[in-house]
Design a protein around this motif. Structure first.
Motif, PDB file in Angstrom:
ATOM      1  N   GLU A  48      -5.333  -0.407  -8.054  1.00  0.00           N
ATOM      2  CA  GLU A  48      -5.641   0.659  -7.104  1.00  0.00           C
ATOM      3  C   GLU A  48      -5.455   0.122  -5.691  1.00  0.00           C
ATOM      4  OE1 GLU A  48      -9.565   2.071  -7.816  1.00  0.00           O
ATOM      5  OE2 GLU A  48      -9.162   2.685  -9.893  1.00  0.00           O
ATOM      6  N   ARG A  51      -6.444   0.442  -2.150  1.00  0.00           N
ATOM      7  CA  ARG A  51      -7.571   0.999  -1.398  1.00  0.00           C
ATOM      8  C   ARG A  51      -7.550   0.418   0.014  1.00  0.00           C
ATOM      9  NH1 ARG A  51     -11.219   2.076  -5.748  1.00  0.00           N
ATOM     10  NH2 ARG A  51     -12.758   2.896  -4.290  1.00  0.00           N
ATOM     11  N   PRO A 105      -5.504  -2.587   4.222  1.00  0.00           N
ATOM     12  CA  PRO A 105      -5.253  -2.333   2.802  1.00  0.00           C
ATOM     13  C   PRO A 105      -5.735  -3.487   1.923  1.00  0.00           C
ATOM     14  CG  PRO A 105      -3.223  -2.946   3.918  1.00  0.00           C
ATOM     15  CD  PRO A 105      -4.252  -2.795   4.992  1.00  0.00           C
ATOM     16  N   GLU A 140     -12.676   1.928   0.350  1.00  0.00           N
ATOM     17  CA  GLU A 140     -12.492   3.366   0.535  1.00  0.00           C
ATOM     18  C   GLU A 140     -11.137   3.765   0.000  1.00  0.00           C
ATOM     19  OE1 GLU A 140     -13.807   5.069   4.285  1.00  0.00           O
ATOM     20  OE2 GLU A 140     -14.558   3.079   4.869  1.00  0.00           O
ATOM     21  N   GLY A 141     -10.955   5.055  -0.164  1.00  0.00           N
ATOM     22  CA  GLY A 141      -9.713   5.585  -0.686  1.00  0.00           C
ATOM     23  C   GLY A 141     -10.004   6.888  -1.379  1.00  0.00           C
ATOM     24  N   SER A 142      -9.547   7.028  -2.632  1.00  0.00           N
ATOM     25  CA  SER A 142      -9.835   8.246  -3.386  1.00  0.00           C
ATOM     26  C   SER A 142     -11.331   8.385  -3.655  1.00  0.00           C
ATOM     27  CB  SER A 142      -9.064   8.234  -4.705  1.00  0.00           C
ATOM     28  OG  SER A 142      -9.381   7.068  -5.444  1.00  0.00           O
ATOM     29  N   ASN A 190       0.873   4.254  -2.753  1.00  0.00           N
ATOM     30  CA  ASN A 190       0.278   5.542  -2.358  1.00  0.00           C
ATOM     31  C   ASN A 190       1.268   6.537  -1.772  1.00  0.00           C
ATOM     32  OD1 ASN A 190      -2.086   4.463  -3.242  1.00  0.00           O
ATOM     33  ND2 ASN A 190      -3.145   4.502  -1.287  1.00  0.00           N
ATOM     34  N   LEU A 235      -0.864   3.263   5.263  1.00  0.00           N
ATOM     35  CA  LEU A 235      -2.253   3.332   5.716  1.00  0.00           C
ATOM     36  C   LEU A 235      -2.294   3.340   7.233  1.00  0.00           C
ATOM     37  CD1 LEU A 235      -5.293   3.228   5.024  1.00  0.00           C
ATOM     38  CD2 LEU A 235      -5.119   0.724   5.049  1.00  0.00           C
ATOM     39  N   PHE A 240       0.843  -1.198   0.000  1.00  0.00           N
ATOM     40  CA  PHE A 240       0.000   0.000   0.000  1.00  0.00           C
ATOM     41  C   PHE A 240       0.882   1.253   0.000  1.00  0.00           C
ATOM     42  CE2 PHE A 240      -2.369   3.450   1.868  1.00  0.00           C
ATOM     43  CZ  PHE A 240      -3.658   3.305   1.373  1.00  0.00           C
TER      44      PHE A 240
END
Length: 509
Positions: free
Chosen positions: A437, A439, A455, A484-486, A330, A334, A326
Protein backbone atom coordinates in the motif's frame (compact mmCIF):
# COMPACT_ATOMS: atom_id res chain seq x y z
CA UNK A 1 51.72 -24.31 -14.49
CA UNK A 2 51.10 -24.25 -18.23
CA UNK A 3 47.45 -23.35 -17.60
CA UNK A 4 48.33 -19.93 -16.14
CA UNK A 5 49.36 -17.45 -18.83
CA UNK A 6 50.74 -14.29 -17.27
CA UNK A 7 50.42 -11.19 -19.46
CA UNK A 8 53.56 -10.36 -21.40
CA UNK A 9 55.62 -7.72 -19.57
CA UNK A 10 56.29 -4.39 -21.26
CA UNK A 11 59.91 -4.02 -22.32
CA UNK A 12 59.74 -0.42 -23.51
CA UNK A 13 59.69 1.33 -20.11
CA UNK A 14 62.91 2.88 -18.81
CA UNK A 15 63.94 1.67 -15.37
CA UNK A 16 64.65 4.69 -13.17
CA UNK A 17 66.95 2.84 -10.72
CA UNK A 18 68.80 -0.45 -10.35
CA UNK A 19 69.27 -0.87 -6.61
CA UNK A 20 67.52 -0.07 -3.31
CA UNK A 21 69.52 3.13 -2.80
CA UNK A 22 68.56 4.36 -6.27
CA UNK A 23 64.91 3.50 -5.61
CA UNK A 24 65.00 5.46 -2.36
CA UNK A 25 66.45 8.53 -4.10
CA UNK A 26 63.92 8.26 -6.94
CA UNK A 27 61.01 8.02 -4.49
CA UNK A 28 62.27 11.05 -2.57
CA UNK A 29 62.16 13.08 -5.79
CA UNK A 30 58.48 12.27 -6.42
CA UNK A 31 55.71 14.69 -5.31
CA UNK A 32 54.69 12.93 -2.10
CA UNK A 33 51.50 14.96 -1.65
CA UNK A 34 50.15 14.05 -5.11
CA UNK A 35 48.78 10.55 -4.55
CA UNK A 36 47.62 9.95 -8.12
CA UNK A 37 51.01 10.93 -9.50
CA UNK A 38 52.76 8.70 -6.97
CA UNK A 39 50.63 5.68 -7.84
CA UNK A 40 51.09 6.16 -11.58
CA UNK A 41 54.85 6.59 -11.22
CA UNK A 42 55.23 3.56 -8.92
CA UNK A 43 53.03 1.40 -11.16
CA UNK A 44 55.13 2.33 -14.19
CA UNK A 45 58.31 1.32 -12.38
CA UNK A 46 56.76 -1.99 -11.30
CA UNK A 47 56.13 -2.68 -14.99
CA UNK A 48 59.67 -1.54 -15.84
CA UNK A 49 61.08 -4.04 -13.31
CA UNK A 50 58.90 -6.79 -14.80
CA UNK A 51 60.13 -6.11 -18.31
CA UNK A 52 63.80 -5.69 -17.38
CA UNK A 53 66.60 -8.24 -17.58
CA UNK A 54 67.37 -7.96 -13.87
CA UNK A 55 68.08 -11.11 -11.91
CA UNK A 56 64.99 -12.32 -9.99
CA UNK A 57 66.60 -11.57 -6.61
CA UNK A 58 67.40 -8.01 -7.69
CA UNK A 59 63.91 -7.50 -9.12
CA UNK A 60 62.45 -8.77 -5.83
CA UNK A 61 64.52 -6.24 -3.87
CA UNK A 62 63.35 -3.36 -6.09
CA UNK A 63 59.69 -4.40 -5.86
CA UNK A 64 60.01 -4.39 -2.09
CA UNK A 65 61.41 -0.85 -2.25
CA UNK A 66 58.23 0.33 -4.00
CA UNK A 67 55.74 -1.67 -1.92
CA UNK A 68 55.73 0.46 1.26
CA UNK A 69 55.41 3.91 -0.41
CA UNK A 70 52.48 2.71 -2.52
CA UNK A 71 50.23 1.94 0.44
CA UNK A 72 49.63 5.48 1.83
CA UNK A 73 49.16 6.81 -1.70
CA UNK A 74 46.48 4.21 -2.44
CA UNK A 75 44.79 4.84 0.92
CA UNK A 76 44.62 8.55 0.04
CA UNK A 77 42.68 8.04 -3.19
CA UNK A 78 40.39 5.20 -2.06
CA UNK A 79 37.55 7.54 -0.91
CA UNK A 80 37.36 8.95 -4.44
CA UNK A 81 35.87 5.77 -5.85
CA UNK A 82 34.36 4.01 -2.82
CA UNK A 83 30.72 3.11 -3.49
CA UNK A 84 29.70 6.28 -5.29
CA UNK A 85 26.77 6.61 -7.69
CA UNK A 86 27.40 4.98 -11.07
CA UNK A 87 28.74 5.55 -13.58
CA UNK A 88 31.69 7.16 -11.81
CA UNK A 89 32.76 10.62 -12.93
CA UNK A 90 35.86 10.57 -15.10
CA UNK A 91 38.23 11.76 -12.35
CA UNK A 92 36.96 9.15 -9.87
CA UNK A 93 37.21 6.48 -12.56
CA UNK A 94 40.88 7.38 -13.02
CA UNK A 95 41.44 6.99 -9.27
CA UNK A 96 39.93 3.49 -9.37
CA UNK A 97 41.99 2.55 -12.43
CA UNK A 98 45.18 3.75 -10.76
CA UNK A 99 44.52 1.79 -7.56
CA UNK A 100 43.44 -1.51 -9.07
CA UNK A 101 46.16 -1.42 -11.72
CA UNK A 102 48.85 -0.81 -9.09
CA UNK A 103 47.86 -3.86 -7.01
CA UNK A 104 47.29 -6.02 -10.08
CA UNK A 105 50.78 -5.20 -11.42
CA UNK A 106 52.36 -5.87 -8.02
CA UNK A 107 50.52 -9.20 -7.79
CA UNK A 108 51.66 -10.30 -11.26
CA UNK A 109 55.25 -9.08 -10.78
CA UNK A 110 55.76 -10.96 -7.51
CA UNK A 111 54.07 -14.07 -8.93
CA UNK A 112 56.26 -14.01 -12.06
CA UNK A 113 59.59 -14.02 -10.22
CA UNK A 114 58.61 -16.27 -7.28
CA UNK A 115 59.70 -19.63 -8.81
CA UNK A 116 63.28 -18.37 -9.27
CA UNK A 117 63.78 -17.02 -5.74
CA UNK A 118 65.28 -18.59 -2.65
CA UNK A 119 62.87 -20.43 -0.34
CA UNK A 120 62.43 -17.51 2.09
CA UNK A 121 62.11 -14.90 -0.66
CA UNK A 122 59.64 -17.12 -2.55
CA UNK A 123 57.44 -17.35 0.54
CA UNK A 124 57.41 -13.58 1.00
CA UNK A 125 56.94 -12.87 -2.72
CA UNK A 126 53.92 -15.19 -2.95
CA UNK A 127 52.49 -13.74 0.26
CA UNK A 128 52.70 -10.24 -1.19
CA UNK A 129 51.32 -11.44 -4.51
CA UNK A 130 48.28 -12.92 -2.76
CA UNK A 131 47.76 -9.75 -0.73
CA UNK A 132 48.15 -7.48 -3.77
CA UNK A 133 45.69 -9.52 -5.84
CA UNK A 134 43.24 -9.53 -2.93
CA UNK A 135 43.46 -5.73 -2.78
CA UNK A 136 43.04 -5.42 -6.56
CA UNK A 137 39.89 -7.49 -6.21
CA UNK A 138 38.65 -5.33 -3.33
CA UNK A 139 39.17 -2.19 -5.43
CA UNK A 140 36.62 -3.63 -7.88
CA UNK A 141 34.15 -4.46 -5.11
CA UNK A 142 34.62 -1.07 -3.47
CA UNK A 143 34.15 0.86 -6.72
CA UNK A 144 31.28 -1.46 -7.83
CA UNK A 145 33.19 -2.36 -11.00
CA UNK A 146 32.77 -5.92 -12.31
CA UNK A 147 35.78 -7.95 -11.23
CA UNK A 148 37.44 -9.77 -14.16
CA UNK A 149 38.00 -13.56 -13.98
CA UNK A 150 41.69 -12.81 -14.54
CA UNK A 151 42.12 -11.87 -10.87
CA UNK A 152 40.52 -15.14 -9.73
CA UNK A 153 42.85 -17.11 -12.02
CA UNK A 154 45.90 -15.26 -10.73
CA UNK A 155 44.88 -16.05 -7.15
CA UNK A 156 44.61 -19.70 -8.15
CA UNK A 157 48.10 -19.34 -9.63
CA UNK A 158 49.46 -18.19 -6.26
CA UNK A 159 47.56 -21.02 -4.59
CA UNK A 160 49.07 -23.62 -6.95
CA UNK A 161 52.64 -22.32 -6.50
CA UNK A 162 52.40 -22.13 -2.72
CA UNK A 163 50.74 -25.54 -2.53
CA UNK A 164 53.48 -27.12 -4.66
CA UNK A 165 56.15 -25.55 -2.44
CA UNK A 166 54.26 -26.67 0.69
CA UNK A 167 54.24 -23.13 2.12
CA UNK A 168 50.50 -22.38 2.03
CA UNK A 169 50.15 -22.14 5.80
CA UNK A 170 53.60 -20.83 6.67
CA UNK A 171 53.14 -17.52 8.56
CA UNK A 172 54.70 -14.27 7.35
CA UNK A 173 54.70 -10.83 9.00
CA UNK A 174 54.45 -7.89 6.63
CA UNK A 175 55.32 -4.74 8.59
CA UNK A 176 53.22 -2.67 6.17
CA UNK A 177 50.11 -4.63 7.24
CA UNK A 178 50.55 -4.95 11.01
CA UNK A 179 46.81 -5.49 11.56
CA UNK A 180 47.09 -8.83 9.73
CA UNK A 181 49.62 -10.20 12.20
CA UNK A 182 51.24 -13.44 11.08
CA UNK A 183 49.34 -13.89 7.82
CA UNK A 184 49.75 -16.95 5.66
CA UNK A 185 49.14 -17.31 1.94
CA UNK A 186 46.22 -19.69 2.42
CA UNK A 187 44.37 -17.22 4.65
CA UNK A 188 44.80 -14.30 2.25
CA UNK A 189 43.43 -16.33 -0.67
CA UNK A 190 40.57 -17.67 1.48
CA UNK A 191 39.71 -14.09 2.44
CA UNK A 192 39.49 -13.08 -1.23
CA UNK A 193 37.48 -16.15 -2.22
CA UNK A 194 34.96 -15.86 0.64
CA UNK A 195 34.31 -12.20 -0.09
CA UNK A 196 33.80 -13.05 -3.76
CA UNK A 197 31.30 -15.77 -2.81
CA UNK A 198 29.33 -13.32 -0.63
CA UNK A 199 28.20 -11.30 -3.68
CA UNK A 200 29.88 -8.10 -2.45
CA UNK A 201 28.06 -5.93 -5.00
CA UNK A 202 24.82 -6.71 -3.18
CA UNK A 203 26.24 -5.27 0.05
CA UNK A 204 25.98 -1.61 1.00
CA UNK A 205 29.18 0.31 1.70
CA UNK A 206 28.81 -0.25 5.46
CA UNK A 207 27.97 -3.94 4.98
CA UNK A 208 30.98 -4.41 2.70
CA UNK A 209 33.27 -2.85 5.32
CA UNK A 210 31.93 -5.09 8.11
CA UNK A 211 31.96 -8.24 5.94
CA UNK A 212 35.52 -7.57 4.83
CA UNK A 213 36.59 -6.99 8.44
CA UNK A 214 34.94 -10.16 9.70
CA UNK A 215 36.31 -12.39 6.94
CA UNK A 216 39.79 -10.96 7.48
CA UNK A 217 39.63 -12.20 11.06
CA UNK A 218 38.27 -15.66 10.17
CA UNK A 219 40.36 -16.22 7.05
CA UNK A 220 42.62 -18.88 8.54
CA UNK A 221 39.73 -20.98 9.86
CA UNK A 222 39.08 -22.32 6.35
CA UNK A 223 41.37 -24.85 4.70
CA UNK A 224 42.05 -26.01 1.16
CA UNK A 225 41.77 -29.71 0.45
CA UNK A 226 41.34 -32.27 -2.32
CA UNK A 227 39.61 -34.87 -0.18
CA UNK A 228 35.89 -34.75 0.63
CA UNK A 229 35.54 -34.81 4.41
CA UNK A 230 34.17 -37.92 6.07
CA UNK A 231 32.52 -35.88 8.85
CA UNK A 232 28.81 -35.23 8.46
CA UNK A 233 29.21 -31.68 9.73
CA UNK A 234 31.70 -30.65 7.06
CA UNK A 235 30.89 -27.70 4.81
CA UNK A 236 32.77 -27.91 1.50
CA UNK A 237 32.77 -25.43 -1.37
CA UNK A 238 33.76 -26.64 -4.83
CA UNK A 239 36.32 -24.10 -6.04
CA UNK A 240 35.47 -24.75 -9.68
CA UNK A 241 32.61 -22.25 -9.22
CA UNK A 242 35.23 -19.51 -8.82
CA UNK A 243 37.64 -20.76 -11.47
CA UNK A 244 34.88 -21.01 -14.05
CA UNK A 245 35.95 -24.44 -15.38
CA UNK A 246 37.41 -27.70 -14.06
CA UNK A 247 40.45 -26.95 -11.91
CA UNK A 248 43.94 -27.76 -13.26
CA UNK A 249 46.07 -30.47 -11.73
CA UNK A 250 47.93 -29.27 -8.64
CA UNK A 251 45.26 -26.86 -7.47
CA UNK A 252 43.22 -27.77 -4.36
CA UNK A 253 39.66 -28.39 -5.47
CA UNK A 254 37.70 -27.85 -2.24
CA UNK A 255 37.47 -25.30 0.53
CA UNK A 256 36.41 -26.50 3.97
CA UNK A 257 34.50 -23.63 5.64
CA UNK A 258 32.85 -25.41 8.57
CA UNK A 259 34.84 -23.46 11.17
CA UNK A 260 34.08 -20.15 9.46
CA UNK A 261 30.37 -20.98 9.50
CA UNK A 262 30.57 -21.92 13.18
CA UNK A 263 32.27 -18.60 13.97
CA UNK A 264 29.53 -16.71 12.11
CA UNK A 265 26.79 -18.57 13.98
CA UNK A 266 28.54 -17.85 17.29
CA UNK A 267 28.58 -14.13 16.45
CA UNK A 268 24.86 -14.22 15.58
CA UNK A 269 24.09 -15.92 18.88
CA UNK A 270 26.16 -13.38 20.84
CA UNK A 271 24.44 -10.44 19.12
CA UNK A 272 21.00 -11.91 19.82
CA UNK A 273 21.96 -12.19 23.49
CA UNK A 274 22.79 -8.49 23.66
CA UNK A 275 26.48 -8.16 22.90
CA UNK A 276 27.41 -5.18 20.73
CA UNK A 277 29.03 -5.47 17.28
CA UNK A 278 31.98 -3.43 18.55
CA UNK A 279 32.62 -5.85 21.45
CA UNK A 280 32.69 -8.69 18.90
CA UNK A 281 35.23 -6.77 16.78
CA UNK A 282 32.71 -6.21 13.97
CA UNK A 283 33.00 -2.42 14.19
CA UNK A 284 30.49 0.36 14.70
CA UNK A 285 29.13 0.80 11.18
CA UNK A 286 26.04 -1.40 11.67
CA UNK A 287 23.48 -1.87 14.43
CA UNK A 288 23.18 -5.26 16.14
CA UNK A 289 20.09 -6.12 14.08
CA UNK A 290 21.81 -5.10 10.84
CA UNK A 291 24.90 -7.12 11.79
CA UNK A 292 22.74 -10.19 12.42
CA UNK A 293 21.13 -9.80 9.01
CA UNK A 294 24.55 -9.42 7.34
CA UNK A 295 25.96 -12.46 9.13
CA UNK A 296 23.01 -14.54 7.96
CA UNK A 297 23.82 -13.45 4.39
CA UNK A 298 27.47 -14.47 4.86
CA UNK A 299 26.44 -17.83 6.30
CA UNK A 300 24.09 -18.45 3.39
CA UNK A 301 26.92 -17.71 0.92
CA UNK A 302 28.83 -20.70 2.34
CA UNK A 303 26.17 -23.15 1.19
CA UNK A 304 27.13 -25.17 -1.91
CA UNK A 305 25.07 -24.22 -4.95
CA UNK A 306 23.65 -21.18 -3.17
CA UNK A 307 21.15 -19.09 -5.14
CA UNK A 308 18.77 -19.59 -8.06
CA UNK A 309 19.43 -18.38 -11.60
CA UNK A 310 16.66 -16.29 -13.14
CA UNK A 311 15.82 -16.65 -16.83
CA UNK A 312 13.68 -13.50 -17.18
CA UNK A 313 14.28 -11.56 -20.40
CA UNK A 314 12.81 -8.46 -22.06
CA UNK A 315 12.55 -4.72 -21.57
CA UNK A 316 11.45 -3.13 -18.30
CA UNK A 317 10.80 0.49 -17.36
CA UNK A 318 11.96 1.42 -13.88
CA UNK A 319 10.78 4.43 -11.87
CA UNK A 320 13.22 5.54 -9.18
CA UNK A 321 12.55 7.01 -5.74
CA UNK A 322 9.62 7.20 -3.34
CA UNK A 323 7.70 9.99 -5.09
CA UNK A 324 7.72 8.22 -8.45
CA UNK A 325 6.93 4.86 -6.82
CA UNK A 326 3.91 6.44 -5.10
CA UNK A 327 2.71 7.69 -8.50
CA UNK A 328 3.14 4.25 -10.08
CA UNK A 329 0.94 2.70 -7.37
CA UNK A 330 -1.72 5.42 -7.01
CA UNK A 331 -1.87 6.89 -10.49
CA UNK A 332 -1.11 10.38 -9.20
CA UNK A 333 1.73 12.21 -7.51
CA UNK A 334 1.53 12.89 -3.82
CA UNK A 335 3.49 16.12 -4.39
CA UNK A 336 3.61 17.59 -7.87
CA UNK A 337 7.19 17.57 -9.22
CA UNK A 338 8.47 21.11 -9.78
CA UNK A 339 10.07 20.21 -13.09
CA UNK A 340 6.83 18.65 -14.29
CA UNK A 341 4.88 21.76 -13.30
CA UNK A 342 7.27 23.99 -15.27
CA UNK A 343 7.04 21.72 -18.31
CA UNK A 344 3.23 21.56 -18.06
CA UNK A 345 3.03 25.35 -17.77
CA UNK A 346 5.14 25.86 -20.89
CA UNK A 347 3.06 23.35 -22.87
CA UNK A 348 -0.14 24.97 -21.59
CA UNK A 349 0.92 28.36 -22.99
CA UNK A 350 1.68 26.79 -26.34
CA UNK A 351 -1.69 25.02 -26.45
CA UNK A 352 -3.53 28.22 -25.51
CA UNK A 353 -1.80 30.11 -28.32
CA UNK A 354 -2.51 27.42 -30.93
CA UNK A 355 -5.77 25.77 -29.92
CA UNK A 356 -7.47 28.22 -27.54
CA UNK A 357 -7.37 25.87 -24.52
CA UNK A 358 -4.57 25.38 -22.05
CA UNK A 359 -4.63 21.73 -21.10
CA UNK A 360 -5.37 18.59 -23.05
CA UNK A 361 -7.35 17.30 -20.07
CA UNK A 362 -9.76 20.22 -20.57
CA UNK A 363 -11.18 18.45 -23.61
CA UNK A 364 -14.39 16.49 -22.93
CA UNK A 365 -12.94 13.39 -24.62
CA UNK A 366 -9.54 13.53 -22.86
CA UNK A 367 -8.35 10.46 -20.94
CA UNK A 368 -6.17 11.34 -17.99
CA UNK A 369 -2.89 9.41 -17.98
CA UNK A 370 0.04 10.02 -15.70
CA UNK A 371 3.45 9.64 -17.30
CA UNK A 372 5.87 8.74 -14.53
CA UNK A 373 9.47 9.38 -15.64
CA UNK A 374 11.47 6.18 -15.83
CA UNK A 375 14.44 4.45 -17.40
CA UNK A 376 14.33 1.54 -19.82
CA UNK A 377 16.53 -1.38 -18.76
CA UNK A 378 17.01 -4.71 -20.52
CA UNK A 379 16.62 -8.04 -18.72
CA UNK A 380 19.00 -10.79 -19.83
CA UNK A 381 18.70 -14.05 -17.85
CA UNK A 382 17.30 -12.09 -14.93
CA UNK A 383 20.11 -9.51 -14.93
CA UNK A 384 19.09 -5.91 -15.61
CA UNK A 385 21.35 -3.92 -17.96
CA UNK A 386 21.50 -0.25 -18.91
CA UNK A 387 23.93 0.18 -21.83
CA UNK A 388 26.26 3.16 -21.76
CA UNK A 389 24.68 4.72 -24.85
CA UNK A 390 21.23 4.67 -23.23
CA UNK A 391 22.20 7.41 -20.77
CA UNK A 392 20.29 8.16 -17.60
CA UNK A 393 21.09 9.52 -14.18
CA UNK A 394 23.88 8.21 -11.97
CA UNK A 395 22.61 5.47 -9.69
CA UNK A 396 23.68 3.98 -6.37
CA UNK A 397 22.42 0.79 -4.76
CA UNK A 398 20.47 -0.47 -3.00
CA UNK A 399 17.85 2.05 -4.11
CA UNK A 400 14.06 2.07 -4.39
CA UNK A 401 12.36 1.25 -7.70
CA UNK A 402 8.84 0.66 -8.97
CA UNK A 403 7.51 -0.79 -12.18
CA UNK A 404 4.40 -2.37 -13.67
CA UNK A 405 4.00 -5.98 -14.76
CA UNK A 406 0.82 -6.62 -16.72
CA UNK A 407 -0.50 -3.31 -15.37
CA UNK A 408 0.10 -4.42 -11.79
CA UNK A 409 2.48 -2.13 -9.83
CA UNK A 410 5.53 -3.64 -8.15
CA UNK A 411 7.84 -2.19 -5.52
CA UNK A 412 11.42 -3.32 -5.24
CA UNK A 413 15.08 -2.54 -4.84
CA UNK A 414 17.83 -2.34 -7.40
CA UNK A 415 20.75 -4.29 -5.93
CA UNK A 416 24.19 -5.64 -6.90
CA UNK A 417 24.69 -2.55 -9.05
CA UNK A 418 28.02 -2.53 -10.86
CA UNK A 419 29.71 -1.14 -13.95
CA UNK A 420 30.67 -3.75 -16.53
CA UNK A 421 33.82 -3.61 -18.70
CA UNK A 422 31.70 -2.23 -21.58
CA UNK A 423 30.56 0.58 -19.20
CA UNK A 424 26.99 -0.70 -19.10
CA UNK A 425 25.33 -0.72 -15.69
CA UNK A 426 24.33 -4.16 -14.40
CA UNK A 427 22.05 -4.93 -11.47
CA UNK A 428 19.61 -7.40 -9.98
CA UNK A 429 16.00 -6.39 -9.36
CA UNK A 430 14.57 -7.62 -6.03
CA UNK A 431 10.79 -7.29 -5.79
CA UNK A 432 8.88 -7.29 -2.49
CA UNK A 433 6.34 -10.02 -1.93
CA UNK A 434 2.92 -9.47 -0.38
CA UNK A 435 0.39 -6.67 -0.71
CA UNK A 436 1.84 -3.18 -0.89
CA UNK A 437 0.00 0.00 0.00
CA UNK A 438 1.37 3.38 -1.03
CA UNK A 439 0.49 5.73 1.84
CA UNK A 440 1.92 8.95 3.26
CA UNK A 441 2.85 10.60 6.54
CA UNK A 442 2.63 14.26 7.51
CA UNK A 443 5.73 15.81 8.96
CA UNK A 444 6.01 19.34 10.34
CA UNK A 445 8.67 21.63 8.95
CA UNK A 446 9.65 25.23 9.64
CA UNK A 447 7.25 27.42 11.69
CA UNK A 448 4.53 28.83 9.49
CA UNK A 449 4.92 26.14 6.83
CA UNK A 450 2.28 23.51 6.11
CA UNK A 451 3.28 19.97 7.13
CA UNK A 452 5.06 18.08 4.37
CA UNK A 453 3.46 14.96 2.93
CA UNK A 454 6.01 12.18 2.46
CA UNK A 455 5.24 8.91 0.65
CA UNK A 456 5.76 5.64 2.56
CA UNK A 457 5.00 2.02 1.67
CA UNK A 458 3.29 -0.55 3.88
CA UNK A 459 4.38 -4.09 2.93
CA UNK A 460 1.91 -6.72 4.15
CA UNK A 461 3.33 -10.23 4.08
CA UNK A 462 1.66 -13.49 5.08
CA UNK A 463 3.04 -13.45 8.61
CA UNK A 464 4.60 -10.04 9.12
CA UNK A 465 4.49 -6.47 7.92
CA UNK A 466 7.07 -3.78 7.41
CA UNK A 467 7.15 -0.09 6.57
CA UNK A 468 9.48 1.40 3.99
CA UNK A 469 10.18 5.12 4.42
CA UNK A 470 12.45 7.68 2.75
CA UNK A 471 15.33 8.85 4.95
CA UNK A 472 13.75 12.28 5.56
CA UNK A 473 10.97 10.68 7.62
CA UNK A 474 11.73 11.13 11.32
CA UNK A 475 11.38 7.46 12.22
CA UNK A 476 13.05 5.28 14.84
CA UNK A 477 12.68 1.86 16.41
CA UNK A 478 9.93 1.92 19.06
CA UNK A 479 8.31 5.07 17.65
CA UNK A 480 4.66 5.22 16.64
CA UNK A 481 3.88 6.56 13.18
CA UNK A 482 0.53 7.47 11.62
CA UNK A 483 -0.09 6.59 7.99
CA UNK A 484 -2.65 8.42 5.89
CA UNK A 485 -4.21 7.60 2.57
CA UNK A 486 -7.36 5.60 1.87
CA UNK A 487 -7.56 5.13 5.65
CA UNK A 488 -5.58 6.15 8.73
CA UNK A 489 -3.35 3.58 10.42
CA UNK A 490 -1.03 3.87 13.41
CA UNK A 491 1.96 1.53 13.55
CA UNK A 492 4.79 0.89 15.99
CA UNK A 493 8.17 0.59 14.30
CA UNK A 494 10.44 -2.34 15.12
CA UNK A 495 14.04 -3.02 14.15
CA UNK A 496 15.58 -1.80 10.90
CA UNK A 497 15.20 -4.69 8.47
CA UNK A 498 16.89 -3.10 5.49
CA UNK A 499 18.65 0.13 4.67
CA UNK A 500 19.31 1.60 1.24
CA UNK A 501 20.68 4.84 -0.16
CA UNK A 502 17.19 6.37 -0.36
CA UNK A 503 15.05 4.30 2.02
CA UNK A 504 14.91 2.53 5.37
CA UNK A 505 12.62 -0.46 5.98
CA UNK A 506 11.38 -1.17 9.48
CA UNK A 507 9.58 -4.16 10.92
CA UNK A 508 6.14 -2.91 12.02
CA UNK A 509 3.30 -3.95 14.28
Amino acid sequence: MDWLKLPEPRSNIALAFKDAAGAKAWLAAQPQAQAMHMLAAICLQVEAIEGSSLAPAQAYELLNSLWSPAIPAENAIEPRYSRKALPLPEEDERAFDAAQRLWLRFGIAYLRIAPDLSADARLRALQRSANALRMAQYCHFNAARSCPPEIDHLLFGVLAQANAAQILEQPVVDRDFPHLGEANISGLIVWAFLLRLADPYRLSSAQLTVANRGLSRWRELATFTNEPASESKSRLIDLACLFGSPLPVGVPTLLEVRKVRRKILQRIDALEKGESPESLKLGRELSSYACIRLLHLLEASLKPGNGLVSTEVGEIELAFGAENAFAVFNGEYLNSPVAQEKQSSAIAHQRMAIFGFDRQSSLPTAVKKLNVPGENWTLVDGVALRPEDRGGERRASPCLIASKLKEQPRLGVIASLQTRPDNALQASLDWYDGRIEARFVRQSGMPGEAPARIPVFLILGDKEKSLLVPPQVRAATGKQITLEGSLTTTLTLGEVVERGVDFVRYAAS
